[in-house]
Design a protein around this motif. Structure first.
Motif, PDB file in Angstrom:
ATOM      1  N   UNK A  11     -16.344  36.979   0.939  1.00 52.59           N
ATOM      2  CA  UNK A  11     -16.427  35.681   1.172  1.00 52.59           C
ATOM      3  C   UNK A  11     -15.009  35.043   1.183  1.00 52.59           C
ATOM      4  N   UNK A  12     -14.734  34.287   2.427  1.00 50.66           N
ATOM      5  CA  UNK A  12     -13.406  33.584   2.354  1.00 50.66           C
ATOM      6  C   UNK A  12     -13.748  32.164   2.930  1.00 50.66           C
ATOM      7  N   UNK A  13     -12.808  31.249   2.946  1.00 50.92           N
ATOM      8  CA  UNK A  13     -12.787  30.044   3.507  1.00 50.92           C
ATOM      9  C   UNK A  13     -12.254  30.023   5.032  1.00 50.92           C
ATOM     10  N   UNK A  14     -12.497  29.112   5.766  1.00 51.67           N
ATOM     11  CA  UNK A  14     -11.907  28.876   6.960  1.00 51.67           C
ATOM     12  C   UNK A  14     -10.392  29.190   7.235  1.00 51.67           C
ATOM     13  N   UNK A  84     -13.122  31.933  11.171  1.00 50.56           N
ATOM     14  CA  UNK A  84     -13.947  30.914  11.512  1.00 50.56           C
ATOM     15  C   UNK A  84     -15.520  30.911  11.031  1.00 50.56           C
ATOM     16  N   UNK A  85     -16.165  29.934  10.650  1.00 51.44           N
ATOM     17  CA  UNK A  85     -17.730  30.065  10.138  1.00 51.44           C
ATOM     18  C   UNK A  85     -18.394  30.919  11.009  1.00 51.44           C
ATOM     19  N   UNK A  86     -17.924  30.936  12.321  1.00 45.92           N
ATOM     20  CA  UNK A  86     -18.899  31.480  13.338  1.00 45.92           C
ATOM     21  C   UNK A  86     -18.522  33.363  13.372  1.00 45.92           C
ATOM     22  N   UNK A  87     -17.801  33.395  12.515  1.00 45.31           N
ATOM     23  CA  UNK A  87     -17.440  34.997  12.339  1.00 45.31           C
ATOM     24  C   UNK A  87     -18.465  35.577  11.151  1.00 45.31           C
ATOM     25  N   UNK A  88     -19.203  34.790  10.542  1.00 46.81           N
ATOM     26  CA  UNK A  88     -19.973  35.058   9.466  1.00 46.81           C
ATOM     27  C   UNK A  88     -21.066  36.123  10.043  1.00 46.81           C
ATOM     28  N   UNK A  89     -21.194  37.203   9.400  1.00 47.00           N
ATOM     29  CA  UNK A  89     -22.225  38.180  10.030  1.00 47.00           C
ATOM     30  C   UNK A  89     -22.172  39.319   9.087  1.00 47.00           C
ATOM     31  N   UNK A  90     -23.157  40.179   9.118  1.00 47.71           N
ATOM     32  CA  UNK A  90     -22.983  41.761   8.734  1.00 47.71           C
ATOM     33  C   UNK A  90     -22.112  42.373   9.836  1.00 47.71           C
ATOM     34  N   UNK A  91     -21.067  43.197   9.389  1.00 49.74           N
ATOM     35  CA  UNK A  91     -20.375  43.911  10.082  1.00 49.74           C
ATOM     36  C   UNK A  91     -20.322  45.473   9.768  1.00 49.74           C
ATOM     37  N   UNK A 115     -23.708  50.910   6.800  1.00 54.53           N
ATOM     38  CA  UNK A 115     -24.741  50.401   6.274  1.00 54.53           C
ATOM     39  C   UNK A 115     -24.505  48.874   6.546  1.00 54.53           C
ATOM     40  N   UNK A 116     -23.254  48.644   6.787  1.00 49.80           N
ATOM     41  CA  UNK A 116     -22.869  47.049   7.068  1.00 49.80           C
ATOM     42  C   UNK A 116     -22.383  46.440   5.933  1.00 49.80           C
ATOM     43  N   UNK A 117     -21.451  45.785   6.119  1.00 55.02           N
ATOM     44  CA  UNK A 117     -20.823  44.959   4.850  1.00 55.02           C
ATOM     45  C   UNK A 117     -20.815  43.386   5.410  1.00 55.02           C
ATOM     46  N   UNK A 118     -21.107  42.564   4.569  1.00 55.20           N
ATOM     47  CA  UNK A 118     -21.479  41.016   4.809  1.00 55.20           C
ATOM     48  C   UNK A 118     -19.823  40.329   4.745  1.00 55.20           C
ATOM     49  N   UNK A 119     -19.725  39.709   5.762  1.00 57.78           N
ATOM     50  CA  UNK A 119     -18.562  38.647   5.984  1.00 57.78           C
ATOM     51  C   UNK A 119     -19.073  37.212   5.967  1.00 57.78           C
ATOM     52  N   UNK A 120     -18.628  36.648   5.061  1.00 56.72           N
ATOM     53  CA  UNK A 120     -19.105  35.000   4.906  1.00 56.72           C
ATOM     54  C   UNK A 120     -18.032  34.299   4.936  1.00 56.72           C
TER      55      UNK A 120
END
Length: 123
Positions: A11-14, A84-91, A115-120
């Motif tokens: 998790x990171x900020x914009x 950006x917030x729009x980049x949030x997803x499972x990668x 298996x995917x890794x979450x980016x928020x």
């Protein structure tokens, strides 16, 4: 069977940065890439790299994301900047048996998936 293991999400900020890594269980000569999937959305191609190092990016990440591949380490990485917030997803990391084709940003081109890794990214 090829196994792909991703790491580096978080998790990171914009405006922040993250680096994702994907290690393959065996050497691969086909196309490799990163995809992402937000809740309720389809899985979209983000960036792909050929075994020769040629790269392609989705328009939404051009200039912000960089994909790289290290054949010696069986690793593909994704450096993400100016998030950006729009980049949030499972990668997801993906690998194909064949070389990168014209449809290289389509999930259907890839046989092997991590298996995917979450980016928020928070605003």
């Amino acid at each position: 069977q090829v196994h792909l293991v991703e790491s580096g999400g978080g998790s990171v900020q914009t405006g922040g940065s993250l680096k994702l890594s994907c290690i393959a269980s065996t050497g691969l000569s086909g196309c490799m890439g990163w995809f992402r999937q937000a809740p309720g959305m389809q899985r979209d191609g983000v960036a792909v790299v050929s075994d020769g190092g040629s790269t392609w990016y989705a328009d939404s990440v051009k200039g912000r994301f960089t994909i790289s591949r290290d054949a010696a380490e069986n690793t593909v990485r994704l450096e993400m900047n100016s998030l950006e917030p729009e980049d949030s997803a499972v990668y997801y990391c993906a690998a194909a048996e064949k070389f990168c084709t014209l449809a290289k940003l389509a999930a259907s081109e890839y046989e092997y998936w991590g298996q995917g890794t979450q980016v928020t990214v928070s605003s």
